[in-house]
Design an enzyme around this catalytic site. Structure first.
Site, PDB file in Angstrom:
ATOM      1  N   ASP A  73      -6.498   1.263   0.871  1.00 41.86           N
ATOM      2  CA  ASP A  73      -6.541   1.283   2.341  1.00 41.86           C
ATOM      3  C   ASP A  73      -7.951   0.864   2.767  1.00 41.86           C
ATOM      4  OD1 ASP A  73      -8.184   3.411   1.864  1.00 41.86           O
ATOM      5  OD2 ASP A  73      -7.132   4.816   3.155  1.00 41.86           O
ATOM      6  N   LYS A  95       0.831  -1.204   0.000  1.00 40.07           N
ATOM      7  CA  LYS A  95       0.000   0.000   0.000  1.00 40.07           C
ATOM      8  C   LYS A  95       0.871   1.262   0.000  1.00 40.07           C
ATOM      9  CE  LYS A  95      -2.103   2.312   3.127  1.00 40.07           C
ATOM     10  NZ  LYS A  95      -2.626   2.562   4.440  1.00 40.07           N
TER      11      LYS A  95
END
Ligand code: SF4
Length: 211
Positions: free
Chosen positions: A139, A121
């Site tokens: 997320d 991420k």
């Protein structure tokens, strides 16, 4: 509604209603952005923005942080979540940049993921925000909002969400779409109780249609 129509409607709505979007994290260089993104894991951007100005001043470059210690870095970041781990990761990250990347933040997913404290991420956030490359960091907000609207079909993992969003969102919108979905999840389509009465996406939203 077809998936194509849903994506087109959602992108059009965001484009009209949220044309300019940027990360809420403050930074002045790719190195400082990387610090901020690492600190933001399970912590609010607001809290990160409070601790970073003195931290950035003390550590203007990877070279300076590389010769520091986790204990010294900890003093600047102790009010964020998981400060011990993050202090260790930040020093490890700076050393890796100095040792393997000439003191610069690298610009590929593979290189970024080789850095301590940088998962998929974080690497995707760096690609999209620092290097303007097509990527989709997923997320908790992006994951939830995509499933609720129906951009993804009951996705079970961030990786599946990432793949589907990249497949359906035209490359020129990816960077903005990442911010759109995060901000929408943070302020409107909140986890416990989505504010559907304030939301402009109701005509395209699968969750809304089913309620
Ligand atoms: S209509 Fe409700 S569930 Fe759908 S995106 Fe908007 S806030 Fe979220």
């Amino acid at each position: 509604m077809t998936k194509k129509d849903r994506y087109a409607g959602v992108i059009h709505w965001f484009e009209q209603n949220m044309p300019i979007v940027e990360t809420e994290l403050r930074y002045d260089s790719p190195f400082h952005l990387l610090i901020a993104v690492i600190l933001s894991a399970q912590c609010t951007d607001k809290r990160v923005n409070i601790v970073t100005p003195p931290l950035f001043q003390a550590y203007p470059t990877p070279e300076v942080m590389a010769v520091s210690t986790p204990d010294a870095v900890y003093e600047y970041i102790k009010s964020v979540s998981y400060p011990n781990n993050k202090a260790k990761n930040l020093v490890g990250m700076a050393r890796k940049l100095v040792d393997d990347f000439g003191g610069k933040v690298p610009g590929t997913l593979e290189e970024l993921e080789s850095i301590p404290g940088v998962g998929r991420k974080t690497a995707n956030v760096m690609l999209i925000v620092a290097f303007d490359k097509p990527a989709m960091p997923v997320d908790t907000h992006v994951f939830r909002v995509s499933n609720r609207i129906g951009l993804t079909d009951d996705s079970k993992s961030p990786q599946q969400t990432e793949k589907e969003l990249i497949k359906h969102i035209p490359a020129k919108y990816l960077s903005r779409a990442h911010h759109w979905l995060i901000l929408h999840g943070r302020y409107i389509c909140q986890a416990r109780k989505p504010k559907c009465e304030e939301c402009g996406l109701t005509p395209y939203c699968k969750y809304f249609a089913g309620n």
